[in-house]
Each structure stands twice: as C-alpha cells, then as structure tokens.
Design an enzyme around this catalytic site. Structure first.
Site, PDB file in Angstrom:
ATOM      1  N   ASP A  92      21.935  15.875 -22.001  1.00 25.68           N
ATOM      2  CA  ASP A  92      20.990  14.830 -22.423  1.00 25.68           C
ATOM      3  C   ASP A  92      19.564  15.365 -22.472  1.00 25.68           C
ATOM      4  OD1 ASP A  92      23.317  13.476 -22.067  1.00 25.68           O
ATOM      5  OD2 ASP A  92      22.639  12.266 -20.372  1.00 25.68           O
ATOM      6  N   LEU A 137      22.392   6.216 -24.205  1.00 28.65           N
ATOM      7  CA  LEU A 137      21.660   6.992 -25.213  1.00 28.65           C
ATOM      8  C   LEU A 137      20.500   7.755 -24.569  1.00 28.65           C
ATOM      9  CD1 LEU A 137      21.621   4.306 -28.078  1.00 28.65           C
ATOM     10  CD2 LEU A 137      23.210   6.220 -27.799  1.00 28.65           C
TER      11      LEU A 137
HETATM   12  C1  GLA Z   1      26.073  11.632 -19.194  1.00 26.95           C
HETATM   13  C2  GLA Z   1      25.496  12.878 -18.520  1.00 26.95           C
HETATM   14  C3  GLA Z   1      25.681  14.120 -19.399  1.00 26.95           C
HETATM   15  C4  GLA Z   1      27.132  14.252 -19.847  1.00 26.95           C
HETATM   16  C5  GLA Z   1      27.641  12.936 -20.423  1.00 26.95           C
HETATM   17  C6  GLA Z   1      29.114  12.982 -20.739  1.00 26.95           C
HETATM   18  O1  GLA Z   1      25.333  11.328 -20.344  1.00 26.95           O
HETATM   19  O2  GLA Z   1      24.135  12.705 -18.237  1.00 26.95           O
HETATM   20  O3  GLA Z   1      25.266  15.269 -18.700  1.00 26.95           O
HETATM   21  O4  GLA Z   1      27.944  14.704 -18.809  1.00 26.95           O
HETATM   22  O5  GLA Z   1      27.436  11.839 -19.542  1.00 26.95           O
HETATM   23  O6  GLA Z   1      29.370  13.925 -21.732  1.00 26.95           O
END
Ligand code: GLA
Length: 420
Positions: free
Chosen positions: A206, A146
C-alpha cells in the site's frame, strides 16, 4: 466556534469523497489556524489489480495509485508542539516535539506521529527542531480497503523527511535513481509506522503504491527485493471499476495478523523438507512436492493461495503487456475464488458483489481488492456495460445484504508529491 462552522461546511465533501482544490485547502488551513500555509503535499490511495496477500510472503503485487488520497498542509510554529487537525476528524491533538510516542485510544494522529518517530530512528541525522501546525484532508473512503492510512503515512513521511533532513532529500531527489530510492524509503517509513503505531503487520504494497505511483500505470513490485516496474494500463474501451461494499466488517488487525502467522507456520513446516524464507519462493510444481509437509490444515490452505496467487500475478502482468485483457480478467476472477476458498478473507458482502459482477455481459473479471472482509471489489468492465453493471450489481447486492454499494470508475494517478 470558527472550527465548528468549518467542519459543517466541509462535511458533505468528505462524504462524497470530493477532491478539494489547493485554494480551498489553503483557505481551510487559514480558517483553522488563522495563518497561511507554508507547504502542501499529496499522497494517493491505491487499488490492487491482482496479487493479494502476497506482499508479506515475499511475492509480487500489481497495484496502482488512485487520484484520490490524503493532503497535508503545514506551517512551522514557535511553540515546539505538533498540532494535528483533520477536516475528516473531530479530534484535535497537540503533542510536544520532545514527547512523540503512540497516543491511546487509536488516536488518528498515530499515523503521523509514527512516521515522524520512525524518520528520526532510521536517519540519525534527521532533526525535528521546530513545532508545526498541521492540517490533513483525505478523500479516500475510510475502511474501503483503498489505503487511506497508507496515503496518510506516505504524505507525512514525504513532508517530514523534507522538514527534518532537507539536504538529504534534495540529494536523493536529484536524479531518477535517487528519486526512486527516496520514494521506496517513504514507503518503508510508512510500513514501519503501520507495524509500530497501528499494530498491523502489513506488507509494503500500500505504502509503495502511494509513494511510487505513476499516472496510467500499475506497479509490478517484487516485495522481497523491492525491484519494480511501471506497466502501462492501456485498456481500450474498458474501465477499472471499484465497488465499495460499505460493509461494517473491516479487516481488523487481528484477522490480518492471524493470516501473517498462519503463513509463517506454513514456511516453518515446509522448511523441514525444503528450506525457504518466503512462501512466494515456491512454484506450483514445488508446491506439489512440499505441500505434504504442512500438517496444519489452515496453514496449508493459506499457503496454497499464496503459491497460486504469485503464479497468477506473473501470468496476469504478462497478459496485460501482451494486450490479452480477457485473460487478465479471468485471472482476477480466479484470484477472488482463491481468496474466498483458501485464504478466507472475502465474506458475504465481497462474495455477493463478485458473484453478481461475474454474471454481467461485458465484465472481464472481478475480485476483492486489499485486505478483505469488507472494503471493495475491483472489476474490468467494458464501457458500454458500465451502466448495466452498476444497476445489476447494485440491486443484487442490496437483495443479498440490505446494503447499498457505491461505484467509482478508477483513474490511475501519480505517487506522492509536494504541491506547493
Ligand atoms: C492490506 C495490507 C497490504 C496487503 C493487503 C493484502 O492492504 O496493508 O500490505 O497485505 O492487505 O494484499
């Protein structure tokens, strides 16, 4: 002694992921440093509704910021050192302001040092002229997928762009467009930190969600152009429920970076017949024509997921805008299946949770969210089904894995902010 008592007092909070009030945080700062806080900032974690492993492939994602995240409190010191403490970690660091570089043994302060270093490198006018006493607190469950680390990066980028280049930040924040551009810059600083100081070659999702989040909205982001739209998440009588596997297997940088490389292999092989920069440029129709060019079977599966997921994400966003929540839920479930079979980032724990969720009446869709392996699922659940959902999914999960799951009803919050 003081600090030891302090950690004991706050440890239960950390386990329960409780927020702390600004007053409690100020008191904590005073207890740790024996002086008053000068400023306080907050950046949220995120949950991704759909569009997984598409960001570093130039595709679209659809995350929302949560109402839990990371707080940063600071006060200048006269010692030309950065003192890092966290209410969640025992380690304490003291780094001279002219000696900023990655610290060994996966030091948690790297997420902060990286941002400060990158601000200076991306903005030659930025200057770190003083030392700081810095305190973090986070209530995003660590390792849950998260984005606890993105929250820490974005809150640091927000605080230290202001400290290191104040005039420019004021200018940026003076209008809507400036504010958006500033928040995008915070996300890019955080992403660069993750690449250079944590060694994870992540996409921008993220950090972007943490910087640009908006209460009760998801962010439909094109990760190639960084254009985005806030889409209202109006779910009458339905909740977004996050379920934590508490699985010990976390997505490590190795497995993640392998996926990034496998997608690059697919791009190279496809480019022999149709030059592309990113897999996300391919529509499902294009895919039918070019898939034969991929000779590496693993790369082919990974690419098939990305092409399908990009199309699914566009369809899901449209469905949400039109109030077709059932369709949105079905696309979430299809996303999980593709991540399980083609991208191979789910694993026993996430699959058990999703499979159990799919059996509950009143569940519209359920999928893993974030990088995968461990971490969380995200499900759309009708209000009246939530208790049954928790009981059934919790029991099935424990039967399958011996682990206890945790459930949170998500509240979609705003992006990074200065609180005081
Ligand atoms: C992690 C990475 C994101 C994305 C997700 C998968 O959270 O930090 O940049 O690639 O995995 O969608």
């Amino acid at each position: 002694m003081y600090i030891c008592i302090f950690f004991c007092i706050f440890a239960p909070n950390n386990k329960n992921y409780l927020p702390m009030t600004t007053q409690e945080l100020n008191q904590a700062f005073e207890q740790v440093y024996g002086r008053k806080t000068e400023k306080m900032f907050f950046a949220p974690g995120r949950v991704n509704l759909i569009g997984e492993h598409t960001d570093y492939n130039g595709g679209c994602v659809f995350p929302c910021a949560l109402n839990f995240g990371a707080w940063l409190l600071l006060a200048k010191n006269a010692d030309k050192v950065l003192r890092f403490r966290s209410l969640n970690m025992d380690e304490v660091y003291e780094i001279a302001i002219n000696a900023i570089k990655p610290q060994p043994n996966r030091a948690w302060c790297n997420y902060a040092l990286g941002c400060i270093d990158i601000i200076a490198r991306r903005h030659p006018e930025a200057k770190l002229e003083s030392g700081y006493d810095i305190l973090y607190y986070g209530n995003v469950p660590a390792g849950a997928g998260l984005s606890s680390s993105a929250a820490m990066e974005v809150v640091t980028a927000r605080a230290f762009t202001e400290e290191m280049m104040k005039g420019l930040v004021d200018e940026w924040m003076s209008g809507l467009e400036g504010d958006k551009a500033y928040r995008t810059e915070l996300a890019l600083i955080g992403q660069a930190c993750e690449h250079e100081y944590a060694g994870v070659m992540c996409g921008v999702m993220d950090q972007f969600a943490s910087a640009q989040g908006k209460k009760d909205h998801a962010i439909y982001l094109n990760c190639d152009t960084l254009e985005f739209e806030h889409v209202p998440v109006k779910l009458n009588g339905i909740k977004v429920v996050i379920t934590n596997t508490h699985s010990p297997h976390h997505l490590d940088s190795g497995a993640y970076n392998d996926r990034v490389r496998q997608c690059q292999t697919a791009v190279e092989q496809i480019s022999r017949v149709k030059p592309i920069k990113f897999l996300a440029e391919l529509s499902p129709e294009d895919w039918a024509e070019v898939e034969i060019a991929i000779t590496d079977p693993i790369a082919k599966k990974r690419a098939r997921h990305v092409v399908g997921e990009v199309a699914r994400t566009a369809e899901a966003v449209e469905a949400l805008k039109q109030g077709k929540i059932e369709l949105f839920g079905k696309l979430m479930t299809a996303s999980h299946v593709s991540l399980r079979d083609d991208y191979e980032v789910t694993g026993k724990e996430l699959d058990s949770l999703a499979q159990a969720a799919w059996q509950v009446d009143g569940v519209l869709g359920s999928r893993m969210t974030g990088g995968g392996f461990g971490g969380c699922t995200v499900s759309l659940v009708r209000d009246e089904a939530i208790e049954n959902f928790k009981a059934f999914v919790g029991a099935e999960y424990e039967k399958a894995t011996g682990l206890k799951a945790d459930f949170y009803v998500a509240e979609i919050g705003d992006g990074v902010a200065r609180l005081a």
